[in-house]
Enzyme design. Structure first.
Site, PDB file in Angstrom:
ATOM      1  N   TYR A 328       0.843  -1.193   0.000  1.00 34.68           N
ATOM      2  CA  TYR A 328       0.000   0.000   0.000  1.00 34.68           C
ATOM      3  C   TYR A 328       0.879   1.244   0.000  1.00 34.68           C
ATOM      4  O   TYR A 328       1.777   1.383   0.823  1.00 34.68           O
ATOM      5  CB  TYR A 328      -0.913  -0.031   1.226  1.00 34.68           C
ATOM      6  CG  TYR A 328      -1.853   1.156   1.372  1.00 34.68           C
ATOM      7  CD1 TYR A 328      -2.340   1.830   0.269  1.00 34.68           C
ATOM      8  CD2 TYR A 328      -2.261   1.591   2.624  1.00 34.68           C
ATOM      9  CE1 TYR A 328      -3.203   2.906   0.399  1.00 34.68           C
ATOM     10  CE2 TYR A 328      -3.140   2.657   2.778  1.00 34.68           C
ATOM     11  CZ  TYR A 328      -3.596   3.316   1.658  1.00 34.68           C
ATOM     12  OH  TYR A 328      -4.439   4.384   1.786  1.00 34.68           O
ATOM     13  N   CYS A 329       0.631   2.162  -0.952  1.00 33.18           N
ATOM     14  CA  CYS A 329       1.331   3.442  -1.016  1.00 33.18           C
ATOM     15  C   CYS A 329       2.839   3.193  -1.136  1.00 33.18           C
ATOM     16  O   CYS A 329       3.276   2.442  -2.003  1.00 33.18           O
ATOM     17  CB  CYS A 329       0.959   4.285   0.206  1.00 33.18           C
ATOM     18  SG  CYS A 329       1.545   5.998   0.155  1.00 33.18           S
ATOM     19  N   LEU A 330       3.672   3.774  -0.272  1.00 31.81           N
ATOM     20  CA  LEU A 330       5.106   3.542  -0.340  1.00 31.81           C
ATOM     21  C   LEU A 330       5.449   2.076  -0.117  1.00 31.81           C
ATOM     22  O   LEU A 330       6.481   1.595  -0.601  1.00 31.81           O
ATOM     23  CB  LEU A 330       5.835   4.391   0.709  1.00 31.81           C
ATOM     24  CG  LEU A 330       5.771   5.907   0.555  1.00 31.81           C
ATOM     25  CD1 LEU A 330       6.631   6.565   1.614  1.00 31.81           C
ATOM     26  CD2 LEU A 330       6.207   6.334  -0.815  1.00 31.81           C
ATOM     27  N   GLY A 332       3.872  -0.320  -1.449  1.00 30.19           N
ATOM     28  CA  GLY A 332       3.795  -0.908  -2.777  1.00 30.19           C
ATOM     29  C   GLY A 332       5.028  -0.597  -3.602  1.00 30.19           C
ATOM     30  O   GLY A 332       5.482  -1.420  -4.405  1.00 30.19           O
TER      31      GLY A 332
END
Length: 598
Positions: A328-330, A332
């Site tokens: 998720y987000c960073l 990812g």
């Protein structure tokens, strides 16, 4: 850092001591240490005064704009004509409620019926006329750097938002009406709120939650145990909720800029609880909240001692099974880096890879790019050099500026003019529970990814060798949100441009966090879903958007069906909590210790 002691056990690695001397990242040139220390100390003081925002970057953008305009007499004439036309339109709107300028869609500052009064209409129309003129005046000009044009437009919009008559006590009819109704008590309450906030700011305190949402009690309360801990993470294994589970476990890699429990908020909107209830064995990383002693943690430490260490632990607890990875987000972004390096080295432990609002290409990274250039990063590096990290207040300020109309000025009106206390809710409490960024890691991240975009340019090296996303062969599920200010959906979509494997792309309604928290049963939710088979031709984002119609409902069931399809389709008895025989005994109950660090 939290004062909570961490007990020593077989699953705990020692926290490394800070090095005696700081190794610069990056190091543009070798300089005398004493003289450089003088320069950086002075620069860090300046950076603290501006909350890490470089005044030089802003000044250079305005200079570029002014010089471009000064050599364009036709443009000057056009803007002069627009100014007088706007004045005429505002004059008509002041006398006729159906004429003149209208607020942009989504702008609710003038919704109150009081703005239809004659005098209020004058204030509103003059403001909207100025807003329209500056929007035109800050459009890109021939010979002007595109980044500078975007930065000037952003700064002009922020300045105008601050000067809106809705923010003025003597202009806002809604505030005036509340003052009359309460006999001024709203202003008394507002002054008290302002004094409390000012004292907290002077004491360098972060916003604190009301205590209605406590991790482990109200949020982050899905049952589980910490089964592994090292100097950078705790790994949580969640207790099964079904008699049989899918053979392949799920490993969730959240962003280290936030506490992991954005994915395990209240039980009714917890993605982790939903996955467990759907018969999956779920593991989730809970990152350390670093302090000055962790200043030398690098981006590769988060890959090696974070993602890969957690992956090794999951493999030992669930042997002989491939693993669904979700970032998720960073989280990812670092998962993508780890997956590309693993693919290069022939490591095929992933059954699938899911990227939620995660960017791999940063050439169109949205309004955050307005804060990223050499001057700005140098300013932040000097700030982090002195502290050892970038703290919550400094990061939160950047995100608030991106949506100042909603997160700054609307709050000012409610809290200081209307005298209202803010009602606490789970995602709001979570947003106040932020983490810090280690100096070395954040500098590397900003320069190598945001500024230089090395990952998709074929210049990002892991262990001395360049990696490529196209080496990834595991199926991809890439999700973006329509109203994302942090990871714009067209930027997230670029994963399709740099990969060749089986890829499913989902575009869901909502913002960076709200779009992810889309539990079944929530109203006004929809998603678009498209599939690209391996080797298919690239489809640009606008064509993709046209090709796939929206579907009402939550994307969660679609994703869990996709996970089952990418696994073996077999169910098995739930694995034990941890693997004591392999050195992974349960250490404590979820949510663990790291998530409680402040």
């Amino acid at each position: 850092m939290s004062d909570t002691p961490l007990k020593s056990d077989q699953n705990t690695l020692p926290v490394p001591m800070a090095p005696a001397a700081l190794t610069e990242t990056p190091s543009p040139s070798a300089r005398d240490g004493f003289h450089e220390t003088i320069d950086r100390t002075l620069a860090s003081v300046q950076a603290r005064m501006t909350m890490g925002v470089s005044p030089y970057a802003a000044a250079s953008a305005w200079q570029d704009w002014a010089l471009a305009l000064s050599r364009a007499p036709g443009r000057q004439t056009e803007l002069a004509e627009r100014f007088w036309d706007n004045q005429w339109q505002a004059f008509k709107g002041a006398w006729d409620a159906d004429a003149g300028f209208k607020p942009a869609p989504g702008d609710h500052r003038f919704d109150d019926e009081g703005w239809t009064a004659p005098l209020a209409r004058v204030f509103k129309q003059n403001f909207l006329a100025a807003d329209d003129w500056w929007a035109a005046a800050t459009q890109p000009q021939r010979g002007m750097y595109q980044r500078n044009a975007e930065r000037v437009s952003f700064m002009a919009r922020q300045t105008l938002d601050a000067m809106s008559p809705s923010n003025m006590l003597w202009f806002n009819p809604e505030v005036q009406r509340r003052t009359m109704e309460t006999g001024g008590q709203n202003l008394v309450n507002g002054v008290m709120n302002l004094a409390n906030d000012w004292l907290s700011e002077c004491n360098m305190q972060c916003e604190e939650s009301s205590g209605d949402f406590v991790p482990g009690r109200d949020v982050a309360c899905t049952p589980g145990k910490v089964v592994f801990r090292n100097h950078i993470l705790e790994l949580i294994q969640y207790a099964p909720a079904t008699e049989a589970v899918q053979a392949e476990p799920i490993l969730i890699v959240p962003a280290w800029i936030m506490k992991y429990y954005i994915l395990d908020l209240s039980p009714e909107n917890s993605l982790i609880r939903y996955l467990v209830g759907q018969g999956f064995t779920v593991f989730c990383i809970s990152w350390l909240n670093p302090g000055a002693e962790e200043r030398e943690l690098s981006l590769d430490d988060y890959r090696r001692d974070g993602v890969l260490a957690a992956l090794d632990a999951v493999e030992r607890i669930c042997p002989d099974e491939k693993i669904h990875a979700c970032g998720y987000c960073l989280g990812g972004t670092i998962l993508s880096i780890a997956a590309a390096a693993m693919a290069r080295d022939g490591d095929d432990r992933f059954a699938s890879i899911t990227l939620l609002a995660a960017q791999t290409d940063f050439s169109e990274a949205g309004e955050l790019m307005l804060f990223i250039d050499d001057a700005q990063i140098a300013y932040l590096e000097d700030l982090m050099w002195a502290q050892g990290y970038l703290d919550q207040r400094q990061m939160a300020g950047t995100f608030r500026v991106l949506r100042a109309r909603d997160l700054v000025w609307s709050r000012l009106i409610r809290r200081y003019f209307m005298g209202e206390e803010e009602q606490e809710f789970d995602i709001g409490a979570w947003s106040k529970d932020a983490t810090r960024m280690p100096y070395r890691m954040h500098s590397q991240y900003l320069r190598s990814l945001f500024l230089e975009n090395r990952l998709t340019a074929g210049r990002f090296a892991v262990e001395g060798r360049v990696i490529a996303l196209k080496d990834i062969s595991a199926p991809l599920f890439v999700l973006a949100t329509e109203e994302d200010h942090i990871a714009p959906w067209r930027s997230v979509y670029k994963t399709a441009l740099f990969t060749d494997d089986d890829l499913t792309f989902a575009l869901v309604s909502g913002g960076h966090n709200g779009g992810i928290l889309s539990a079944p049963g929530k109203k006004h939710r929809e998603y678009r879903l498209g599939h690209r088979p391996p080797g298919a031709q690239y489809v640009d984002p606008d064509s993709w958007h046209t090709r796939y119609a929206p579907t009402s409902g939550s994307w969660w069931p679609v994703w869990t069906d996709w996970l089952r399809d990418k696994g073996k389709g077999e169910e098995t008895a739930p694995p034990g909590m941890g693997a004591p025989e392999a050195g992974f005994s349960p250490l404590c109950e979820a949510p663990g210790l790291y998530v409680l660090q402040h």
